[in-house]
Design a protein around this motif. Structure first.
Motif, PDB file in Angstrom:
ATOM      1  N   ARG A 137       0.834  -1.213   0.000  1.00  0.00           N
ATOM      2  CA  ARG A 137       0.000   0.000   0.000  1.00  0.00           C
ATOM      3  C   ARG A 137       0.867   1.261   0.000  1.00  0.00           C
ATOM      4  O   ARG A 137       0.521   2.256  -0.631  1.00  0.00           O
ATOM      5  CB  ARG A 137      -0.946   0.019   1.209  1.00  0.00           C
ATOM      6  CG  ARG A 137      -1.933  -1.117   1.255  1.00  0.00           C
ATOM      7  CD  ARG A 137      -2.946  -1.096   0.147  1.00  0.00           C
ATOM      8  NE  ARG A 137      -3.831   0.052   0.286  1.00  0.00           N
ATOM      9  CZ  ARG A 137      -4.675   0.444  -0.650  1.00  0.00           C
ATOM     10  NH1 ARG A 137      -4.766  -0.200  -1.782  1.00  0.00           N
ATOM     11  NH2 ARG A 137      -5.442   1.474  -0.440  1.00  0.00           N
ATOM     12  N   SER A 173       1.780   2.179  -3.330  1.00  0.00           N
ATOM     13  CA  SER A 173       0.605   2.449  -4.156  1.00  0.00           C
ATOM     14  C   SER A 173       0.153   1.245  -4.971  1.00  0.00           C
ATOM     15  O   SER A 173      -0.438   1.393  -6.033  1.00  0.00           O
ATOM     16  CB  SER A 173       0.865   3.643  -5.082  1.00  0.00           C
ATOM     17  OG  SER A 173       1.166   4.788  -4.328  1.00  0.00           O
ATOM     18  N   SER A 174       0.426   0.045  -4.486  1.00  0.00           N
ATOM     19  CA  SER A 174      -0.029  -1.160  -5.169  1.00  0.00           C
ATOM     20  C   SER A 174      -1.523  -1.325  -4.964  1.00  0.00           C
ATOM     21  O   SER A 174      -2.068  -0.967  -3.918  1.00  0.00           O
ATOM     22  CB  SER A 174       0.698  -2.392  -4.625  1.00  0.00           C
ATOM     23  OG  SER A 174       0.144  -3.566  -5.186  1.00  0.00           O
ATOM     24  N   GLU A 175      -2.186  -1.874  -5.960  1.00  0.00           N
ATOM     25  CA  GLU A 175      -3.628  -2.100  -5.891  1.00  0.00           C
ATOM     26  C   GLU A 175      -3.968  -3.521  -5.448  1.00  0.00           C
ATOM     27  O   GLU A 175      -5.125  -3.912  -5.441  1.00  0.00           O
ATOM     28  CB  GLU A 175      -4.262  -1.827  -7.259  1.00  0.00           C
ATOM     29  CG  GLU A 175      -4.136  -0.379  -7.708  1.00  0.00           C
ATOM     30  CD  GLU A 175      -4.854   0.595  -6.783  1.00  0.00           C
ATOM     31  OE1 GLU A 175      -5.984   0.288  -6.361  1.00  0.00           O
ATOM     32  OE2 GLU A 175      -4.287   1.649  -6.487  1.00  0.00           O
TER      33      GLU A 175
END
Length: 150
Positions: free
Chosen positions: A50, A53-55
């Motif tokens: 997170r 910025s990983s989804e």
């Protein structure tokens, strides 16, 4: 003795077991390569992803960790706090795993490589006819830092 793995090494290990290196699995494995020697929970991995910025969702992290553990690419460990932790399985199957010192105050986990149980394993085999293939040792106590604080 433990060795260092690259993503290509881990990809080959995954493919050798008839599984694909999906982008999600690669991302999860990269967390472990970027944090060598750390014992990470699913929540730790998710938090790191997170921050980057990983989804990838938490459920995908859990599924990836379980599969990679089942395939012995990651080693799953329990330290008595109800939380599974993982690390890249770098051990030679013919050698013993490292052991762990677990601080019951701060939760810090420290590895140590000394294997002082070879003589005991010999005794077990001689006296009971039981051949020990491997063992894990966990010592629970208080680390130096927590001792200084008290």
């Amino acid at each position: 003795m433990a060795q260092t793995f690259t993503m290509d090494d881990l990809k080959q290990r995954l493919q050798a077991r008839q599984h694909k290196m999906t982008p999600q699995r690669q991302t999860v494995l990269q967390v472990f390569l970027d944090h060598p020697g750390e014992h990470l929970s699913a929540e730790d991995v998710y938090g790191i992803l997170r921050q980057g910025s990983s989804e990838i969702g938490l459920a995908t992290v859990y599924r990836s960790l379980e599969l990679l553990s089942d395939l012995e690419i990651l080693q799953k460990m329990e330290f008595g706090d109800g939380c599974s932790r993982y690390e890249v399985n770098t051990t030679n199957p013919l050698e013993h795993h490292h052991h762990h010192l677990i601080c019951t105050t701060c939760g810090k986990v420290t590895e140590f490589e000394d294997d002082l149980l070879d003589e005991l394993e010999g005794d077990i085999q001689n006296k009971l006819g039981f051949k020990v293939l491997n063992h894990q040792v966990k010592f629970y106590g208080t680390c130096k830092e927590c001792q200084k604080e008290n």
